[in-house]
Design an enzyme around this catalytic site. Sequence first.
Site, PDB file in Angstrom:
ATOM      1  N   GLN A  26      -5.585 -44.431 -38.404  1.00 22.87           N
ATOM      2  CA  GLN A  26      -4.123 -44.492 -38.492  1.00 22.87           C
ATOM      3  C   GLN A  26      -3.490 -44.263 -37.102  1.00 22.87           C
ATOM      4  O   GLN A  26      -4.134 -44.538 -36.111  1.00 22.87           O
ATOM      5  CB  GLN A  26      -3.579 -43.497 -39.518  1.00 22.87           C
ATOM      6  CG  GLN A  26      -3.822 -43.903 -40.961  1.00 22.87           C
ATOM      7  CD  GLN A  26      -5.179 -43.495 -41.497  1.00 22.87           C
ATOM      8  OE1 GLN A  26      -5.649 -42.418 -41.218  1.00 22.87           O
ATOM      9  NE2 GLN A  26      -5.810 -44.358 -42.251  1.00 22.87           N
ATOM     10  N   GLY A  48      -8.770 -49.301 -41.689  1.00 21.84           N
ATOM     11  CA  GLY A  48      -9.607 -50.491 -41.598  1.00 21.84           C
ATOM     12  C   GLY A  48      -9.819 -50.787 -40.137  1.00 21.84           C
ATOM     13  O   GLY A  48      -8.862 -51.054 -39.418  1.00 21.84           O
ATOM     14  N   HIS A  49     -11.053 -50.666 -39.686  1.00 23.06           N
ATOM     15  CA  HIS A  49     -11.344 -50.926 -38.275  1.00 23.06           C
ATOM     16  C   HIS A  49     -12.180 -52.190 -38.161  1.00 23.06           C
ATOM     17  O   HIS A  49     -13.231 -52.308 -38.771  1.00 23.06           O
ATOM     18  CB  HIS A  49     -12.082 -49.728 -37.659  1.00 23.06           C
ATOM     19  CG  HIS A  49     -11.213 -48.519 -37.554  1.00 23.06           C
ATOM     20  ND1 HIS A  49     -11.685 -47.255 -37.350  1.00 23.06           N
ATOM     21  CD2 HIS A  49      -9.879 -48.388 -37.637  1.00 23.06           C
ATOM     22  CE1 HIS A  49     -10.677 -46.402 -37.312  1.00 23.06           C
ATOM     23  NE2 HIS A  49      -9.565 -47.073 -37.489  1.00 23.06           N
ATOM     24  N   LYS A  53      -8.016 -49.654 -32.604  1.00 27.10           N
ATOM     25  CA  LYS A  53      -8.889 -48.520 -32.218  1.00 27.10           C
ATOM     26  C   LYS A  53     -10.371 -48.854 -32.396  1.00 27.10           C
ATOM     27  O   LYS A  53     -11.200 -48.431 -31.602  1.00 27.10           O
ATOM     28  CB  LYS A  53      -8.555 -47.274 -33.063  1.00 27.10           C
ATOM     29  CG  LYS A  53      -7.184 -46.707 -32.763  1.00 27.10           C
ATOM     30  CD  LYS A  53      -6.864 -45.533 -33.645  1.00 27.10           C
ATOM     31  CE  LYS A  53      -6.685 -45.913 -35.104  1.00 27.10           C
ATOM     32  NZ  LYS A  53      -5.535 -46.791 -35.388  1.00 27.10           N
ATOM     33  N   ASP A  75      -3.291 -49.473 -36.792  1.00 25.35           N
ATOM     34  CA  ASP A  75      -3.627 -50.878 -36.532  1.00 25.35           C
ATOM     35  C   ASP A  75      -3.441 -51.269 -35.066  1.00 25.35           C
ATOM     36  O   ASP A  75      -3.080 -52.404 -34.756  1.00 25.35           O
ATOM     37  CB  ASP A  75      -2.804 -51.823 -37.437  1.00 25.35           C
ATOM     38  CG  ASP A  75      -2.913 -51.435 -38.894  1.00 25.35           C
ATOM     39  OD1 ASP A  75      -4.042 -51.182 -39.339  1.00 25.35           O
ATOM     40  OD2 ASP A  75      -1.880 -51.360 -39.585  1.00 25.35           O
TER      41      ASP A  75
HETATM   42  P1  IMP Z   1      -1.719 -43.728 -47.520  1.00 23.90           P
HETATM   43  O1  IMP Z   1      -2.426 -43.233 -46.295  1.00 23.90           O
HETATM   44  O2  IMP Z   1      -2.498 -44.742 -48.288  1.00 23.90           O
HETATM   45  O3  IMP Z   1      -1.227 -42.595 -48.380  1.00 23.90           O
HETATM   46  O4  IMP Z   1      -0.402 -44.507 -47.047  1.00 23.90           O
HETATM   47  C1  IMP Z   1       0.693 -43.858 -46.439  1.00 23.90           C
HETATM   48  C2  IMP Z   1       1.318 -44.746 -45.371  1.00 23.90           C
HETATM   49  O5  IMP Z   1       0.405 -44.884 -44.283  1.00 23.90           O
HETATM   50  C3  IMP Z   1       1.626 -46.163 -45.839  1.00 23.90           C
HETATM   51  O6  IMP Z   1       2.794 -46.609 -45.178  1.00 23.90           O
HETATM   52  C4  IMP Z   1       0.440 -46.961 -45.373  1.00 23.90           C
HETATM   53  O7  IMP Z   1       0.737 -48.329 -45.189  1.00 23.90           O
HETATM   54  C5  IMP Z   1       0.151 -46.276 -44.041  1.00 23.90           C
HETATM   55  N1  IMP Z   1      -1.241 -46.387 -43.620  1.00 23.90           N
HETATM   56  C6  IMP Z   1      -2.298 -45.680 -44.084  1.00 23.90           C
HETATM   57  N2  IMP Z   1      -3.415 -46.045 -43.441  1.00 23.90           N
HETATM   58  C7  IMP Z   1      -3.060 -46.979 -42.555  1.00 23.90           C
HETATM   59  C8  IMP Z   1      -3.784 -47.727 -41.547  1.00 23.90           C
HETATM   60  O8  IMP Z   1      -5.000 -47.582 -41.351  1.00 23.90           O
HETATM   61  N3  IMP Z   1      -3.040 -48.583 -40.797  1.00 23.90           N
HETATM   62  C9  IMP Z   1      -1.704 -48.737 -40.964  1.00 23.90           C
HETATM   63  N4  IMP Z   1      -0.994 -48.065 -41.873  1.00 23.90           N
HETATM   64  C10 IMP Z   1      -1.673 -47.194 -42.653  1.00 23.90           C
END
Ligand code: IMP
Length: 429
Positions: free
Chosen positions: A225, A40-41, A16, A13
């Site tokens: 991420q 989410g972009h 990017k 977040d």
């Molecule tokens: P997962 O990727 O859904 O398995 O989540 C694992 C961890 O990564 C959690 O703490 C999510 O909140 C975090 N996470 C996954 N994708 C994002 C993102 O795009 N932005 C921020 N945190 C993310």
Amino acid sequence: MPVDIIVGTQWGDEGKGHITDLLSSKANLVARFSGGDNAGHTVTIGQEIFKLHLIPSGIIHHRSICLIGNGVVINPQVFIEEVEGLIQRGINVHPGRLKVSDRAHIITPGHLALDEAIENAKGRSAIGTTKRGIGPAYTDKSARIGIRAGLMRSPSEFDEAVVFHIKGKNALLAHVYGEDELDVDSIRDNYREFARYMHPYLADTSAIIHEALASDSTIIAEGAQGTLLDLDHGTYPYVTSSWPTAAGALGGLGIGPKHIGRVIGVTKAFTSRVGEGPFPTEITGDEAVRLRGTGTNPWDEFGTTTGRPRRVGWLDLAILRYSTRINGLSELALTKLDILSSLPEIPVCVSYRLKGEMIDHFPSDLHSLSDCEPEYVSLPGWKRDITGARSWADLPPNAQQYIEFISDSIGIPIKLLSVGPGRQQIVSL
Ligand code: IMP
């Protein structure tokens, strides 16, 4: 031209999408290399806001070809909804300009149900995932029982694979987690339709990148991420299941290191995190609301994918030094500086105090990280609206000082600065 990689330096977040949008305006090819629709972009163009989860932000520019690389996991339903949503808004997402790696793995309702069941079973030690099936999909990939998108070209084999896969997940759901079983037939029928839709988009995306390299095209590798969510280098187990770091771009797209040019680390002027896990500079209360916003603006710190309020805190230079090392960053893009404009003083964490000792590195051990207390320096705020700044000279001296302090502390230049969500609000330094 070499490939320029864009990565997040914090917990995701960082903005990017905004930076990729700018850089992809000059790119021939934009390729997403990791994660799935957990990302989410957000891209703002005039009054229009685009929220993308799977398709690279470069799609908004009509000149770039966009690729979803082999390192990504794809929920076909989300892919189709995103394509259809873009078509409705007049964006060209024809299979001629959007390609999906046939080596990418697909996400199924089995993965979604397991993500939920595992999180529920973990109780207080849950990771706080986005529940998009990401972990279970990468688990299957590593266990060599995943379904690759390329199988969608062979309808009967694909049907068989989906049925076998859902039956396996049902066994786990019912007998390990005590959850309801999924309906195998309806999932098979849906996935048959998804396969028909996605078939024309499938390609060997690594080969496309290599052709583009040979023809001297401008290529951007778009990360999702952030570094601290990396499966190996992040705050394990509070991480995602892929490699959002620069090395992930190589494996996730099928390119070698000799083809890499710039590695651009996108850094928010403060820090945020979604989900569980240690966060040394986290703040709460009114101060946090100032950074987070209330959710009324699209740029407020609420998850693009889940809508969850993000945890927020001050900028942490130990994290930035670590990210610079892990990614081999050549430069930074600093985002959301405008959010700090109302503050009289801005704390920046320069090191940690750990069991009475000062350390300036980011510890690999989670227990140590949890025990770290941030040591701050306080920089003077600028108390002026900077959203209209378009050059270095337009910035108040204290904002310039904040930027210089960061870049001097980590030893790489800040080349881009965002002072608002609009396309024209990115300043080249
Ligand atoms: P997962 O990727 O859904 O398995 O989540 C694992 C961890 O990564 C959690 O703490 C999510 O909140 C975090 N996470 C996954 N994708 C994002 C993102 O795009 N932005 C921020 N945190 C993310």
